[in-house]
Scaffold this motif. Structure first.
Motif, short mmCIF file in Angstrom:
data_model
loop_
_atom_site.label_atom_id
_atom_site.label_comp_id
_atom_site.label_asym_id
_atom_site.label_seq_id
_atom_site.Cartn_x
_atom_site.Cartn_y
_atom_site.Cartn_z
N LEU A 1 0.83 -1.21 0.00
CA LEU A 1 0.00 0.00 0.00
C LEU A 1 0.86 1.25 0.00
O LEU A 1 0.55 2.24 -0.67
CB LEU A 1 -0.93 -0.02 1.22
CG LEU A 1 -2.05 -1.05 1.20
CD1 LEU A 1 -2.78 -1.08 2.51
CD2 LEU A 1 -3.02 -0.76 0.06
N LEU A 2 1.97 1.23 0.75
CA LEU A 2 2.86 2.39 0.78
C LEU A 2 3.57 2.57 -0.55
O LEU A 2 3.78 3.69 -1.01
CB LEU A 2 3.88 2.24 1.91
CG LEU A 2 3.31 2.36 3.32
CD1 LEU A 2 4.38 2.04 4.36
CD2 LEU A 2 2.74 3.74 3.56
N GLN B 1 2.43 1.81 -3.43
CA GLN B 1 1.45 2.23 -4.43
C GLN B 1 1.28 3.75 -4.43
O GLN B 1 1.08 4.36 -5.46
CB GLN B 1 0.11 1.54 -4.14
CG GLN B 1 -0.94 1.80 -5.20
CD GLN B 1 -2.27 1.12 -4.85
OE1 GLN B 1 -2.40 0.56 -3.76
NE2 GLN B 1 -3.21 1.18 -5.75
N GLU B 2 1.40 4.37 -3.26
CA GLU B 2 1.18 5.82 -3.15
C GLU B 2 2.39 6.62 -3.48
O GLU B 2 3.34 6.38 -3.98
CB GLU B 2 0.76 6.17 -1.73
CG GLU B 2 -0.59 5.61 -1.39
CD GLU B 2 -0.98 5.87 0.07
OE1 GLU B 2 -0.18 6.47 0.80
OE2 GLU B 2 -2.08 5.48 0.44
#
Length: 64
Positions: free
Chosen positions: A60-61, A63-64
Motif C-alpha cells: 500500500l505504501l 502504491q502511493e
C-alpha cells in the motif's frame, strides 16, 4: 392399528410433502477457493466490505 409402510406412504400423499417448504434460493459461495474468477472475487469482496486483493502495508505504501 398397525402402521405399515403403505399407511405411511398414503399419509404422506394425503398431507403433501413438507420437506420442500422453502424453494431453492441461490446462496453465494462462502469459501474463497470456490470462487473461480477474479471478477467473482471482487464482487464478493465488495459485498463483504473488504478490500481484495489483500495487500500488505508495504504494498500500500509503495502504491502511493
Amino acid at each position: 392399528m398397525e402402521r405399515t409402510r403403505a399407511w405411511r406412504r398414503s399419509q404422506a400423499r394425503k398431507r403433501g410433502k413438507t420437506k420442500a417448504v422453502h424453494p431453492l434460493v441461490f446462496k453465494p459461495e462462502k469459501n474463497w477457493k470456490l470462487l473461480y474468477t477474479r471478477a467473482d472475487k471482487l464482487i464478493r469482496a465488495r459485498q463483504l466490505g473488504m478490500s481484495y486483493p489483500i495487500r500488505s502495508t508495504r504494498q500500500l505504501l509503495d502504491q502511493e
